[in-house]
Design an enzyme around this catalytic site. Structure first.
Site, short mmCIF file in Angstrom:
data_model
loop_
_atom_site.label_atom_id
_atom_site.label_comp_id
_atom_site.label_asym_id
_atom_site.label_seq_id
_atom_site.Cartn_x
_atom_site.Cartn_y
_atom_site.Cartn_z
N LYS A 1 3.62 -28.82 15.80
CA LYS A 1 3.93 -29.12 17.31
C LYS A 1 4.20 -28.73 18.47
O LYS A 1 2.99 -28.13 18.75
CB LYS A 1 5.59 -28.61 16.77
CG LYS A 1 5.68 -27.44 16.37
CD LYS A 1 7.06 -27.06 15.47
CE LYS A 1 7.23 -25.59 15.56
NZ LYS A 1 7.89 -25.05 14.09
N TYR B 1 9.72 -17.52 48.90
CA TYR B 1 10.81 -17.71 48.78
C TYR B 1 11.92 -16.52 48.47
O TYR B 1 11.50 -15.67 47.96
CB TYR B 1 10.49 -19.06 48.25
CG TYR B 1 10.54 -20.27 48.28
CD1 TYR B 1 10.87 -20.80 49.28
CD2 TYR B 1 9.44 -20.98 47.35
CE1 TYR B 1 10.25 -22.14 49.44
CE2 TYR B 1 9.14 -22.17 47.99
CZ TYR B 1 9.96 -22.73 48.79
OH TYR B 1 9.01 -24.72 49.12
C1 PLP Z 1 7.64 -24.23 14.48
C2 PLP Z 1 7.82 -23.61 13.19
C3 PLP Z 1 6.42 -23.11 11.91
C4 PLP Z 1 5.32 -22.14 12.74
O1 PLP Z 1 5.65 -20.91 12.85
P1 PLP Z 1 4.34 -19.34 13.27
O2 PLP Z 1 5.59 -18.53 14.14
O3 PLP Z 1 4.07 -20.28 15.35
O4 PLP Z 1 3.36 -19.79 13.06
C5 PLP Z 1 7.39 -22.55 10.78
N1 PLP Z 1 7.95 -23.44 10.43
C6 PLP Z 1 8.72 -24.05 10.36
C7 PLP Z 1 10.11 -24.65 10.08
C8 PLP Z 1 8.85 -24.09 12.36
O5 PLP Z 1 10.01 -24.47 12.24
#
Ligand code: PLP
Length: 376
Positions: free
Chosen positions: A37, A264
């Site tokens: 994702k 800044y």
């Molecule tokens: C993002 C996600 C993962 C992966 O998690 P990691 O800690 O990056 O391995 C697994 N399951 C779900 C439901 C997620 O949203």
């Protein structure tokens, strides 16, 4: 020719080695669901997914339809699971792109049944059970009636069940979540079908597989990119290699007198006559605001402190203590290795007061991703 002011280097050979390492540490029957994702955690979905396909992942998981279509357009050979809830207007895309939704509610079930009837096509789903995360999924104690309902519909093919842990570092709560999830499976025996996938573990937990034979898949995101979850995990000791490094060129060097305030908000005052470098990257690229006065950059294999507030396009670095001449145009490494020294992504995340997942998601579009693909 346009040259890079800053860039993220993505080592796809390291990604492949990580995948093999993780796979080899799991029993052979365990399916590898690669979580890609958010543009493959900022690594760029197309090159990343292509390499993962060649390296033998079993399934992909993404957050939404848009991300799923980007993978589906690359090939039809991999099941794609959508982890987040769908909007009603997105349902049609499940058929068009042959995607697997995660089902959490009766409302969704009814929508999918209607969709299946309309297209005269069976729809595969994974059932998401909320065992204590409080996000999507049917609350575990309400799951059995939903499962009974699903069983009545031959147009819906239940081919997996999953849950998600809220705090893997809390062993007793994680165990409680596991027990809740398993109690539903044991009561309904939905997992008894051949090919049915049961999954809970991600990078941070990863221990179901040897604890209970029912689990036969894992969902790996962060760890495959060579970043160990800060809370540790059973696989945290695996020598995964960082896939991403981030670099920027040194665009200017100037001498400033003692007492000068930098950037800044004037949050840093020079305690001596100093040599200050300007890095051609800021929070508009990948250096989060809280890194000012906290994080470091590597030049010629030496650590130098970032000073003053990070700005959108430029970040200041104190080069006063450089033992040898530093030249304009040299590479400053903010994440990654130079000679003997390495700055881990988790270290920069700590300086940024955030978590590695968010840091990866905050590498902006302005940063070109440069891919190295060769097996070493
Ligand atoms: C993002 C996600 C993962 C992966 O998690 P990691 O800690 O990056 O391995 C697994 N399951 C779900 C439901 C997620 O949203």
């Amino acid at each position: 020719m346009i040259t890079q002011r800053c860039w993220a280097e993505i080592n796809l050979a390291a990604l492949e080695r990580n995948l093999r390492l993780i796979r080899d540490s799991l029993p052979p029957h365990v399916r590898y669901v690669s979580v890609v994702k958010a543009d493959a955690y900022g690594h760029g979905i197309h090159p990343t997914a292509a390499r993962l396909m060649q390296s033998g992942v079993d399934l992909f998981a993404v957050a939404n339809i848009k991300e799923a279509t980007e993978i589906r357009e690359m090939g039809s050979g991999w099941p794609i699971l959508i982890l987040g809830p769908l909007l009603e207007e997105e349902d049609e895309a499940l058929i068009e792109f042959d995607l697997i939704p995660t089902l959490s509610t009766e409302v969704e079930l009814n929508r999918l049944c209607a969709l299946s009837q309309k297209h005269q096509k069976q729809i595969s789903v994974h059932l998401k059970i909320d065992s204590g995360m409080g996000r999507n999924g049917i609350w575990w104690n309400d799951a059995i009636p939903l499962i009974e309902e699903i069983k009545k519909h031959s147009e819906i093919k239940l081919c997996g069940a999953l849950t998600h842990f809220a705090q893997p570092s809390d062993l007793s709560f994680t165990e409680e979540q596991r027990t809740r999830f398993l109690s539903i499976l044991q009561n309904t025996e939905i997992h008894q079908k051949p090919g049915f996938l049961v999954h809970a573990d991600n990078s941070s937990s990863l221990r179901s597989f040897d604890r209970n034979a029912i689990f036969n898949a894992v969902r790996i995101g962060l760890l495959q990119f060579g970043v160990s979850p800060p809370q540790g995990s059973i696989l945290a000791d695996l020598p995964v290699e960082p896939v991403l490094s981030f670099h920027a060129k040194l665009a200017m060097i100037k001498n400033l007198p003692e007492g000068t305030t930098l950037s800044y908000g004037r949050q840093y005052t020079l305690q001596r006559d100093s040599k200050i470098g300007i890095i051609s990257a800021g929070y508009g690229d990948a250096i989060p605001l809280p890194c000012g006065n906290r994080a470091f950059g590597l030049i010629n294999g030496q650590n130098y402190p970032l000073v003053g507030r990070v700005t959108m396009d430029q970040t200041l670095i104190d080069l006063t203590d450089a033992p040898s001449e530093i030249e304009l145009g040299q590479t400053v490494t903010l994440i990654g290795r130079q000679k003997e020294k390495e700055i881990l992504l988790t270290e920069l995340a700590t300086h940024a007061k955030t978590i590695p997942w968010e840091l990866l998601c905050s590498i902006t579009k302005r940063v070109p991703r440069v891919y190295t693909t060769i097996r070493e």
